[in-house]
Design a protein around this motif. Structure first.
Motif, PDB file in Angstrom:
ATOM      1  N   ARG A 218       1.765  -4.127   6.691  1.00  0.00           N
ATOM      2  CA  ARG A 218       1.479  -3.506   5.392  1.00  0.00           C
ATOM      3  C   ARG A 218       0.723  -2.198   5.507  1.00  0.00           C
ATOM      4  O   ARG A 218       0.735  -1.404   4.578  1.00  0.00           O
ATOM      5  CB  ARG A 218       0.659  -4.455   4.520  1.00  0.00           C
ATOM      6  CG  ARG A 218       1.361  -5.732   4.196  1.00  0.00           C
ATOM      7  CD  ARG A 218       2.394  -5.548   3.102  1.00  0.00           C
ATOM      8  NE  ARG A 218       3.373  -6.616   3.154  1.00  0.00           N
ATOM      9  CZ  ARG A 218       4.426  -6.697   2.379  1.00  0.00           C
ATOM     10  NH1 ARG A 218       4.661  -5.768   1.498  1.00  0.00           N
ATOM     11  NH2 ARG A 218       5.265  -7.694   2.493  1.00  0.00           N
TER      12      ARG A 218
ATOM     13  N   GLN B  18       0.823  -1.196   0.000  1.00  0.00           N
ATOM     14  CA  GLN B  18       0.000   0.000   0.000  1.00  0.00           C
ATOM     15  C   GLN B  18       0.863   1.253   0.000  1.00  0.00           C
ATOM     16  O   GLN B  18       2.000   1.252   0.480  1.00  0.00           O
ATOM     17  CB  GLN B  18      -0.968   0.007   1.176  1.00  0.00           C
ATOM     18  CG  GLN B  18      -0.350   0.384   2.517  1.00  0.00           C
ATOM     19  CD  GLN B  18      -1.419   0.815   3.508  1.00  0.00           C
ATOM     20  OE1 GLN B  18      -2.204   0.000   3.952  1.00  0.00           O
ATOM     21  NE2 GLN B  18      -1.436   2.103   3.850  1.00  0.00           N
ATOM     22  N   ASP B  19       0.311   2.334  -0.598  1.00  0.00           N
ATOM     23  CA  ASP B  19       0.904   3.663  -0.519  1.00  0.00           C
ATOM     24  C   ASP B  19      -0.045   4.501   0.325  1.00  0.00           C
ATOM     25  O   ASP B  19      -0.995   3.969   0.921  1.00  0.00           O
ATOM     26  CB  ASP B  19       1.050   4.265  -1.924  1.00  0.00           C
ATOM     27  CG  ASP B  19       1.954   3.391  -2.787  1.00  0.00           C
ATOM     28  OD1 ASP B  19       2.887   2.791  -2.221  1.00  0.00           O
ATOM     29  OD2 ASP B  19       1.706   3.284  -3.996  1.00  0.00           O
ATOM     30  N   ALA B  20       0.195   5.816   0.320  1.00  0.00           N
ATOM     31  CA  ALA B  20      -0.619   6.690   1.168  1.00  0.00           C
ATOM     32  C   ALA B  20      -2.099   6.626   0.817  1.00  0.00           C
ATOM     33  O   ALA B  20      -2.961   6.573   1.695  1.00  0.00           O
ATOM     34  CB  ALA B  20      -0.124   8.129   1.015  1.00  0.00           C
ATOM     35  N   ASP B  21      -2.431   6.563  -0.467  1.00  0.00           N
ATOM     36  CA  ASP B  21      -3.841   6.673  -0.850  1.00  0.00           C
ATOM     37  C   ASP B  21      -4.380   5.452  -1.559  1.00  0.00           C
ATOM     38  O   ASP B  21      -5.495   5.467  -2.072  1.00  0.00           O
ATOM     39  CB  ASP B  21      -4.034   7.915  -1.749  1.00  0.00           C
ATOM     40  CG  ASP B  21      -3.181   7.809  -3.012  1.00  0.00           C
ATOM     41  OD1 ASP B  21      -2.273   6.955  -3.033  1.00  0.00           O
ATOM     42  OD2 ASP B  21      -3.453   8.552  -3.960  1.00  0.00           O
ATOM     43  N   LYS B  22      -3.622   4.382  -1.630  1.00  0.00           N
ATOM     44  CA  LYS B  22      -4.126   3.193  -2.327  1.00  0.00           C
ATOM     45  C   LYS B  22      -3.363   1.941  -1.893  1.00  0.00           C
ATOM     46  O   LYS B  22      -2.242   2.030  -1.377  1.00  0.00           O
ATOM     47  CB  LYS B  22      -3.995   3.370  -3.843  1.00  0.00           C
ATOM     48  CG  LYS B  22      -2.556   3.535  -4.311  1.00  0.00           C
ATOM     49  CD  LYS B  22      -2.495   3.741  -5.799  1.00  0.00           C
ATOM     50  CE  LYS B  22      -1.064   3.851  -6.303  1.00  0.00           C
ATOM     51  NZ  LYS B  22      -0.304   4.964  -5.729  1.00  0.00           N
TER      52      LYS B  22
ATOM     53  N   GLU C  39      -4.466  -1.521  -8.736  1.00  0.00           N
ATOM     54  CA  GLU C  39      -4.635  -0.693  -7.528  1.00  0.00           C
ATOM     55  C   GLU C  39      -6.083  -0.741  -7.055  1.00  0.00           C
ATOM     56  O   GLU C  39      -7.007  -0.956  -7.850  1.00  0.00           O
ATOM     57  CB  GLU C  39      -4.235   0.744  -7.834  1.00  0.00           C
ATOM     58  CG  GLU C  39      -2.768   0.889  -8.200  1.00  0.00           C
ATOM     59  CD  GLU C  39      -2.422   2.307  -8.641  1.00  0.00           C
ATOM     60  OE1 GLU C  39      -1.239   2.555  -8.868  1.00  0.00           O
ATOM     61  OE2 GLU C  39      -3.345   3.159  -8.764  1.00  0.00           O
TER      62      GLU C  39
ATOM     63  N   TRP D 242      -2.375  -2.144  -3.442  1.00  0.00           N
ATOM     64  CA  TRP D 242      -2.160  -2.741  -4.758  1.00  0.00           C
ATOM     65  C   TRP D 242      -1.741  -4.198  -4.638  1.00  0.00           C
ATOM     66  O   TRP D 242      -1.269  -4.649  -3.587  1.00  0.00           O
ATOM     67  CB  TRP D 242      -1.103  -1.964  -5.555  1.00  0.00           C
ATOM     68  CG  TRP D 242       0.143  -1.603  -4.777  1.00  0.00           C
ATOM     69  CD1 TRP D 242       0.396  -0.426  -4.147  1.00  0.00           C
ATOM     70  CD2 TRP D 242       1.283  -2.440  -4.507  1.00  0.00           C
ATOM     71  NE1 TRP D 242       1.610  -0.459  -3.521  1.00  0.00           N
ATOM     72  CE2 TRP D 242       2.191  -1.674  -3.737  1.00  0.00           C
ATOM     73  CE3 TRP D 242       1.626  -3.739  -4.865  1.00  0.00           C
ATOM     74  CZ2 TRP D 242       3.409  -2.179  -3.297  1.00  0.00           C
ATOM     75  CZ3 TRP D 242       2.841  -4.250  -4.433  1.00  0.00           C
ATOM     76  CH2 TRP D 242       3.721  -3.469  -3.655  1.00  0.00           C
TER      77      TRP D 242
END
Ligand code: FES
Length: 505
Positions: free
Chosen positions: A339, A199-203, A214, A205
């Motif tokens: 995660r 995961q990143d800040a807004d999504k 994503e 994957w």
């Protein structure tokens, strides 16, 4: 046994930017995907096999809210309130399966029956009284004690009878739920081997092959998580369990769940067929990778069956499955701490996979939608093992000891000693090699070092697989991953697949 035709899946995902991606189409993944789709989310469900092809297809499908680690033990570990909450969650899971089968018109042989817990010979009858009192405190107010189970079940000792348990056909249920998921717009893609989750800040994957998809959230429901590579695997241990299905005349055995108090225990249920019933009996569990006597285990199960169910006819099927045993008896369902907040896991079936899988669907749906759920703390994957510390230390010491396999001599010195249909770990210099000779004489050589955290795999003659004793990864003889947490295959080594001489030739 009869099987259920699964609905068609797509070769590739159609949904470009789903709200949620669910990885794993067993009971936990399918229930989660269905419930989120029903809540109006766009869900993409991925699996590398067909729905139910993993452990859901191997379960003996007891639907029970009687926790198999015992209510007395659950109270000790999780407190009286925790045991009550745990029973309530399993009870709700059974109700949910019954309700969804009714609402979606799924013909899955769901039936409410009684459960009989049989005291093993030589054990203290007072332990049943204590268990009955603890069950009562957990909300099981209808539990009663009897001198023996219903005739003609042949068991000399006392029993507890639990009302409102259930059985069903798990693959028929799963096929119906997948159909309902797709009918509501859900996207199922099979043949997709997910190798990365993050995961990143807004999504969040997932990746498979060269593709990344994503989504707002990812749910990893792969029995053993492929996202959390370490922490969760120090809190549970993989076990193999064995089952047989014997033919009985219709009506010859009262339709109920039966299980005993041995460790490992035996567990029994009936599966209706067109003109007879199948008596499904399980047990003989052992740590994954620690036994090679599968034929003897199936034989002992049959022997036990003939003593307790003398009406049992021919054994028509036998198989084994994998159970992930959390050290405190309850599944891990919730955020994957390693995660981030957008990745969720469900694991640690504890031999109650059908109810724990359904609880995962209910609980993760609430977490994804930002709703409160009373079970969230009980099943939190980050919880500490403070009340199960002895078990935690013992099991993790056992895993640490397994790394000595890396320097042990091979099981055979010459591959000519390996007979057709058998496998053994050999050494080629410093490297352990998993060598299998197929029935045609072809020899298949793969690295014996598990691609998860590098323990040495062991040969499983019952399933003809390479099983890792550390965290339960399993591989086919060509190295393909059958069970996580490993996601990469065992690489071919030392010439890979060639014809090799056998000593008898
Ligand atoms: Fe973890 Fe093999 S499953 S090292």
């Amino acid at each position: 046994m009869d099987t259920a035709p699964m609905p068609q899946a797509n070769a590739n995902p159609r949904t470009v930017r789903p709200d949620v991606i669910v990885v794993g189409a067993g009971i936990a993944g399918v229930t989660t995907a269905y419930l989120l789709q029903r809540e109006g989310r766009r869900v993409l469900l991925l699996d590398d096999g067909a729905p139910g092809d993993g452990e859901t297809g191997r379960t003996t499908a007891h639907l029970s809210d009687v926790l198999d680690d015992r209510f007395t033990e659950m109270e000790r570990i999780h407190s009286e309130g925790g045991a009550r909450l745990a029973r309530q969650s399993h009870c709700t899971a059974i109700d949910t399966i019954e309700r969804l089968a009714r609402e979606e018109n799924i013909a899955c042989d769901f039936v409410r029956i009684e459960g009989w817990l049989m005291l093993a010979p030589g054990q203290d009858p007072a332990s049943l009284d204590r268990e009955r009192e603890a069950a009562f405190r957990a909300g099981h107010v209808g539990v009663d004690k009897f001198d023996h189970p219903p005739a003609p079940v042949s068991h000399p000792g006392p029993c507890l009878r639990f009302p409102a348990q259930a059985t069903f056909h798990p693959l028929k249920y799963l096929a119906g739920l997948v159909r309902a998921f797709q009918a509501r717009g859900g996207d199922l893609a099979t043949g997709v081997h997910v190798t990365g989750v993050g995961q990143d800040a807004d999504k969040a994957w997932v990746t498979f092959g060269d593709t990344t998809v994503e989504a707002g959230a990812v749910v990893v429901a792969t029995n053993s998580p492929i996202s959390d590579l370490f922490a969760i695997h120090t809190k549970q241990a993989p076990y193999r369990t064995y089952a047989i299905a014997a033919r009985v005349d219709k009506g010859a055995v009262p339709n109920a769940l039966y299980w005993d108090t041995l460790d490992p225990y035996h567990y029994v249920r009936l599966q209706p067929m067109a003109d007879h019933d199948l008596l499904i009996v399980g047990g003989e569990d052992h740590k994954t990778g620690e036994a090679r006597d599968m034929d003897e285990r199936w034989a002992r199960l049959e022997e036990w069956t003939r003593v307790h169910f003398p009406m049992a006819g021919a054994v028509e099927h036998r198989w084994s499955g994998q159970v992930l045993e959390p050290f405190d008896g309850l599944a891990f369902i919730g955020h994957d701490a390693g995660r981030g907040e957008r990745v969720f896991i469900a694991t640690g079936d504890s031999g109650m996979g059908m109810t724990h899988g359904t609880i995962a669907g209910l609980l993760i749906t609430d977490l994804v939608l930002g709703r409160e759920n009373p079970w969230a703390m009980l099943y939190d994957p980050t919880r500490q093992m403070t009340s199960s510390l002895g078990e935690y230390l013992r099991e993790n010491l056992d895993v640490a000891r397994r790394y000595l396999d890396l320097v042990k001599p091979g099981e055979v010195k010459d591959e000519a000693q390996i007979r057709p249909g058998e496998g053994a770990v050999m050494r080629r210099g410093a490297q352990p090699v998993a060598v299998y000779r197929d029935e045609q004489g072809q020899v298949h050589r793969r690295s014996a070092v598990c691609t998860h955290l590098k323990c040495v795999v062991h040969w499983n003659p019952g399933e003809k697989t390479w099983d890792c004793p550390c965290h339960g990864s399993r591989f086919a003889v060509d190295g393909t991953v059958l069970n996580g947490p490993a996601s990469a295959p065992l690489p071919a080594v030392d010439g890979g697949d060639t014809h090799g001489r056998h000593a008898a030739e």
